[in-house]
Design a protein around this motif. Structure first.
Motif, PDB file in Angstrom:
ATOM      1  N   ASN A   6      34.927  20.843  63.108  1.00 41.07           N
ATOM      2  CA  ASN A   6      33.711  20.115  62.759  1.00 41.07           C
ATOM      3  C   ASN A   6      32.657  21.148  62.388  1.00 41.07           C
ATOM      4  O   ASN A   6      32.464  22.125  63.113  1.00 41.07           O
ATOM      5  CB  ASN A   6      33.230  19.259  63.924  1.00 41.07           C
ATOM      6  CG  ASN A   6      34.077  18.026  64.079  1.00 41.07           C
ATOM      7  OD1 ASN A   6      35.233  18.109  64.469  1.00 41.07           O
ATOM      8  ND2 ASN A   6      33.520  16.880  63.761  1.00 41.07           N
ATOM      9  N   ILE A   7      32.022  20.937  61.240  1.00 42.89           N
ATOM     10  CA  ILE A   7      30.995  21.871  60.765  1.00 42.89           C
ATOM     11  C   ILE A   7      29.686  21.133  60.545  1.00 42.89           C
ATOM     12  O   ILE A   7      29.671  19.927  60.275  1.00 42.89           O
ATOM     13  CB  ILE A   7      31.416  22.597  59.468  1.00 42.89           C
ATOM     14  CG1 ILE A   7      31.611  21.601  58.316  1.00 42.89           C
ATOM     15  CG2 ILE A   7      32.661  23.441  59.708  1.00 42.89           C
ATOM     16  CD1 ILE A   7      31.790  22.250  56.945  1.00 42.89           C
ATOM     17  N   ASP A   8      28.603  21.880  60.641  1.00 44.27           N
ATOM     18  CA  ASP A   8      27.296  21.315  60.338  1.00 44.27           C
ATOM     19  C   ASP A   8      26.346  22.450  59.982  1.00 44.27           C
ATOM     20  O   ASP A   8      26.526  23.586  60.398  1.00 44.27           O
ATOM     21  CB  ASP A   8      26.750  20.539  61.540  1.00 44.27           C
ATOM     22  CG  ASP A   8      25.644  19.560  61.158  1.00 44.27           C
ATOM     23  OD1 ASP A   8      25.491  19.255  59.955  1.00 44.27           O
ATOM     24  OD2 ASP A   8      24.931  19.089  62.066  1.00 44.27           O
ATOM     25  N   GLY A   9      25.372  22.118  59.193  1.00 42.82           N
ATOM     26  CA  GLY A   9      24.295  23.028  58.859  1.00 42.82           C
ATOM     27  C   GLY A   9      23.003  22.254  58.963  1.00 42.82           C
ATOM     28  O   GLY A   9      22.980  21.048  58.748  1.00 42.82           O
ATOM     29  N   ALA A  48      22.616  25.655  54.222  1.00 40.29           N
ATOM     30  CA  ALA A  48      23.126  25.730  55.593  1.00 40.29           C
ATOM     31  C   ALA A  48      24.467  25.003  55.715  1.00 40.29           C
ATOM     32  O   ALA A  48      25.390  25.492  56.373  1.00 40.29           O
ATOM     33  CB  ALA A  48      22.101  25.146  56.570  1.00 40.29           C
ATOM     34  N   GLU A  49      24.589  23.850  55.074  1.00 42.99           N
ATOM     35  CA  GLU A  49      25.856  23.095  55.121  1.00 42.99           C
ATOM     36  C   GLU A  49      26.985  23.884  54.468  1.00 42.99           C
ATOM     37  O   GLU A  49      28.089  23.984  55.003  1.00 42.99           O
ATOM     38  CB  GLU A  49      25.697  21.736  54.434  1.00 42.99           C
ATOM     39  CG  GLU A  49      24.716  20.789  55.100  1.00 42.99           C
ATOM     40  CD  GLU A  49      25.264  20.021  56.288  1.00 42.99           C
ATOM     41  OE1 GLU A  49      26.408  20.282  56.718  1.00 42.99           O
ATOM     42  OE2 GLU A  49      24.540  19.149  56.800  1.00 42.99           O
ATOM     43  N   TRP A  50      26.711  24.460  53.293  1.00 37.94           N
ATOM     44  CA  TRP A  50      27.726  25.268  52.612  1.00 37.94           C
ATOM     45  C   TRP A  50      28.060  26.516  53.420  1.00 37.94           C
ATOM     46  O   TRP A  50      29.215  26.953  53.475  1.00 37.94           O
ATOM     47  CB  TRP A  50      27.273  25.641  51.203  1.00 37.94           C
ATOM     48  CG  TRP A  50      27.792  24.688  50.170  1.00 37.94           C
ATOM     49  CD1 TRP A  50      27.098  23.703  49.539  1.00 37.94           C
ATOM     50  CD2 TRP A  50      29.131  24.630  49.648  1.00 37.94           C
ATOM     51  NE1 TRP A  50      27.916  23.027  48.663  1.00 37.94           N
ATOM     52  CE2 TRP A  50      29.166  23.584  48.707  1.00 37.94           C
ATOM     53  CE3 TRP A  50      30.289  25.358  49.896  1.00 37.94           C
ATOM     54  CZ2 TRP A  50      30.331  23.248  48.006  1.00 37.94           C
ATOM     55  CZ3 TRP A  50      31.448  25.028  49.199  1.00 37.94           C
ATOM     56  CH2 TRP A  50      31.454  23.981  48.272  1.00 37.94           C
ATOM     57  N   SER A  51      27.070  27.118  54.067  1.00 31.20           N
ATOM     58  CA  SER A  51      27.309  28.297  54.896  1.00 31.20           C
ATOM     59  C   SER A  51      28.208  27.957  56.082  1.00 31.20           C
ATOM     60  O   SER A  51      29.049  28.774  56.487  1.00 31.20           O
ATOM     61  CB  SER A  51      25.988  28.882  55.392  1.00 31.20           C
ATOM     62  OG  SER A  51      25.233  29.360  54.298  1.00 31.20           O
ATOM     63  N   ALA A  52      28.041  26.765  56.634  1.00 28.24           N
ATOM     64  CA  ALA A  52      28.912  26.319  57.732  1.00 28.24           C
ATOM     65  C   ALA A  52      30.357  26.220  57.244  1.00 28.24           C
ATOM     66  O   ALA A  52      31.289  26.647  57.941  1.00 28.24           O
ATOM     67  CB  ALA A  52      28.434  24.977  58.276  1.00 28.24           C
ATOM     68  N   LEU A  53      30.547  25.691  56.046  1.00 30.91           N
ATOM     69  CA  LEU A  53      31.898  25.604  55.486  1.00 30.91           C
ATOM     70  C   LEU A  53      32.484  26.994  55.267  1.00 30.91           C
ATOM     71  O   LEU A  53      33.641  27.258  55.613  1.00 30.91           O
ATOM     72  CB  LEU A  53      31.892  24.799  54.184  1.00 30.91           C
ATOM     73  CG  LEU A  53      33.246  24.697  53.473  1.00 30.91           C
ATOM     74  CD1 LEU A  53      34.306  24.060  54.370  1.00 30.91           C
ATOM     75  CD2 LEU A  53      33.084  23.909  52.168  1.00 30.91           C
ATOM     76  N   GLU A  54      31.675  27.895  54.714  1.00 26.15           N
ATOM     77  CA  GLU A  54      32.164  29.245  54.478  1.00 26.15           C
ATOM     78  C   GLU A  54      32.551  29.930  55.794  1.00 26.15           C
ATOM     79  O   GLU A  54      33.591  30.600  55.882  1.00 26.15           O
ATOM     80  CB  GLU A  54      31.121  30.078  53.738  1.00 26.15           C
ATOM     81  CG  GLU A  54      31.613  31.467  53.384  1.00 26.15           C
ATOM     82  CD  GLU A  54      30.628  32.254  52.544  1.00 26.15           C
ATOM     83  OE1 GLU A  54      31.088  33.083  51.738  1.00 26.15           O
ATOM     84  OE2 GLU A  54      29.397  32.049  52.689  1.00 26.15           O
ATOM     85  N   GLY A  55      31.749  29.762  56.818  1.00 24.45           N
ATOM     86  CA  GLY A  55      32.070  30.343  58.121  1.00 24.45           C
ATOM     87  C   GLY A  55      33.355  29.778  58.696  1.00 24.45           C
ATOM     88  O   GLY A  55      34.178  30.511  59.265  1.00 24.45           O
TER      89      GLY A  55
END
Length: 148
Positions: A6-9, A48-55
Motif C-alpha cells: 500500500n502506497i500513499d503520498g 508525493a504520490e508518484w514518489s511513493a510509487l517509485e519508492g
C-alpha cells in the motif's frame, strides 16, 4: 512469493510539506516493512504520490533480488497515478514524467518482478496514509523546535 504494497503520498498545502509512505505485507497480512520519507517543504500531492510509487518499486526490486521471483500488488488511493502508470492517462507534468520514466525503466530491468498497480479507496489505505502523516507530523515538530 507474492506481496502486497500500500502506497500513499501527501502534501499539506499543495504545494507544501510532503511525504511518501508504503507498507509491505505478505500474503497472510504479515508486516514485512513500513517506510516513509519526507520529500521537501514545497512539493505537490501528485509528486508525493508518484514518489511513493517509485519508492515501492525500488524496495520491490531489492526484495525480488533476494527471491526467486516476486509478484506484487501495489495499491494506491490516487486514481490519477494508477491511470498514468497504466498508461490510460498522459503525464503532462515534466517532473512527474521523469519519475514515471524512471519507474518504467527500473521495472523493465527487473524481469523477476511482476507488479500490478490498482486503485483502492482511501479507507483501504489507512496504514500507508498513517506513515505519511507520521512523517509530516515529525517535520512540523522539527520546524517548531528549530524556529524558536
Amino acid at each position: 512469493m507474492k506481496v502486497f504494497v500500500n502506497i500513499d503520498g501527501g502534501s499539506r498545502g499543495n504545494p507544501g510539506p510532503a511525504a511518501a509512505g508504503m507498507v509491505i505485507t505478505d500474503g497472510e497480512g504479515g508486516l514485512i516493512a513500513t517506510k516513509s520519507k519526507f520529500l521537501g517543504p514545497k512539493v505537490t500531492n501528485n509528486f508525493a504520490e508518484w514518489s511513493a510509487l517509485e519508492g515501492a518499486v525500488t524496495a520491490l526490486i531489492h526484495l525480488a533480488g533476494r527471491q526467486d521471483g516476486l509478484e506484487a500488488e501495489i495499491r494506491a488511493d490516487s486514481q490519477l497515478v494508477v491511470r498514468q502508470f497504466n498508461r490510460q492517462y498522459r503525464i503532462k507534468e515534466p517532473a512527474l514524467r521523469e519519475i514515471a520514466e524512471r519507474v518504467w525503466k527500473s521495472l523493465a530491468a527487473a524481469p523477476g518482478l511482476k507488479i500490478i498497480l490498482k486503485h483502492v479507496p482511501r479507507e483501504e489505505n489507512t496504514a500507508a496514509d498513517a506513515a505519511v502523516n507520521r512523517e509530516l507530523d515529525n517535520y512540523e515538530k522539527w520546524l517548531e523546535k528549530n524556529n524558536k
